[in-house]
Design an enzyme around this catalytic site. Structure first.
Site, PDB file in Angstrom:
ATOM      1  N   LEU A 150       0.935   2.214  -5.632  1.00 52.44           N
ATOM      2  CA  LEU A 150       0.001   2.729  -6.638  1.00 52.44           C
ATOM      3  C   LEU A 150      -0.646   1.640  -7.484  1.00 52.44           C
ATOM      4  CD1 LEU A 150       1.934   5.951  -7.686  1.00 52.44           C
ATOM      5  CD2 LEU A 150       0.167   5.668  -5.934  1.00 52.44           C
ATOM      6  N   CYS A 151      -0.450   0.379  -7.111  1.00 49.74           N
ATOM      7  CA  CYS A 151      -1.123  -0.718  -7.810  1.00 49.74           C
ATOM      8  C   CYS A 151      -2.566  -0.824  -7.324  1.00 49.74           C
ATOM      9  CB  CYS A 151      -0.406  -2.039  -7.540  1.00 49.74           C
ATOM     10  SG  CYS A 151       1.088  -2.262  -8.496  1.00 49.74           S
ATOM     11  N   HIS A 152      -3.463  -1.090  -8.266  1.00 52.94           N
ATOM     12  CA  HIS A 152      -4.870  -1.277  -7.920  1.00 52.94           C
ATOM     13  C   HIS A 152      -5.063  -2.650  -7.277  1.00 52.94           C
ATOM     14  CE1 HIS A 152      -5.089   1.790 -11.091  1.00 52.94           C
ATOM     15  NE2 HIS A 152      -6.205   2.178 -10.494  1.00 52.94           N
ATOM     16  N   MET A 190       2.456  -6.389 -12.719  1.00 56.18           N
ATOM     17  CA  MET A 190       3.082  -6.273 -11.399  1.00 56.18           C
ATOM     18  C   MET A 190       2.757  -7.478 -10.526  1.00 56.18           C
ATOM     19  SD  MET A 190       4.885  -3.714 -11.896  1.00 56.18           S
ATOM     20  CE  MET A 190       5.679  -3.884 -10.316  1.00 56.18           C
ATOM     21  N   GLU A 191       1.581  -8.033 -10.691  1.00 56.79           N
ATOM     22  CA  GLU A 191       1.208  -9.220  -9.926  1.00 56.79           C
ATOM     23  C   GLU A 191       2.061 -10.417 -10.329  1.00 56.79           C
ATOM     24  OE1 GLU A 191      -1.723  -6.221  -9.257  1.00 56.79           O
ATOM     25  OE2 GLU A 191      -0.832  -6.906 -11.128  1.00 56.79           O
ATOM     26  N   ASP A 203      15.257 -17.857   1.243  1.00 58.91           N
ATOM     27  CA  ASP A 203      15.025 -17.969   2.682  1.00 58.91           C
ATOM     28  C   ASP A 203      15.139 -19.409   3.161  1.00 58.91           C
ATOM     29  OD1 ASP A 203      14.173 -17.049   5.329  1.00 58.91           O
ATOM     30  OD2 ASP A 203      12.305 -18.108   4.871  1.00 58.91           O
TER      31      ASP A 203
END
Length: 161
Positions: free
Chosen positions: A73-75, A110-111, A125
């Site tokens: 739901l992130c733009h 969120m970014e 990793d």
């Protein structure tokens, strides 16, 4: 009120059409705990896979640009700045700080969080062959500027339980 739910409780992308374009910025962090020997190998440039910090920085930048592909739901955003900083923190950790900026209609928290998280996962990793006990911790928003909700600084806010 949760903004990503419609009146029937269904998940929905928030409509930002009528929101004003403003300057927005967010800063997030993550910490990767590891054995001191692992950190020394990273800092000294002795890792057989190459420059761990450089690869993690690029991974974080790429991740910020792909956030809307990862979180439903992130733009999709036209970020104007993404910075990922990595540094040794004591003798057993790497602290990652990621910042994102844009002039737009929705925030970039969120970014920034995605950039910090993916940079941390990239360190894991690259180093898992020598240290499987690494721990990724303290992924959090440090600061948010712009938009209707104003200025948020993590250490000045109450922690949600």
């Amino acid at each position: 009120m949760l903004t990503h739910l419609d009146s029937q409780g269904r998940a929905n992308m928030v409509d930002v059409t009528d929101k004003a374009v403003t300057s927005r910025e967010a800063v997030a962090e993550a910490v990767v705990r590891m054995l001191p020997t692992t950190l020394q190998m990273i800092v000294s440039g002795g890792h057989p896979k190459g420059d761990v910090f450089a690869v993690a920085r690029i991974a974080g930048i790429q991740a910020a640009k792909k956030t809307s592909d990862l979180i439903p739901l992130c733009h999709p955003l036209m970020l104007t700045s993404i910075k990922v900083h990595l540094a040794a923190d004591g003798d057993d950790a790497v602290r990652i700080t990621a910042s994102c900026k844009l002039a737009g209609q929705t925030g970039v928290e969120m970014e920034a969080l995605t950039a910090a998280s993916i940079a941390a996962l990239t360190i894991y990793d690259m180093c898992k062959a020598v240290d499987r006990g690494m721990v990724i911790e303290s992924v959090r928003l440090l600061e948010k500027l712009g938009g209707k909700s104003g200025h948020f600084i993590a250490d000045q806010a109450q922690v949600s339980s």
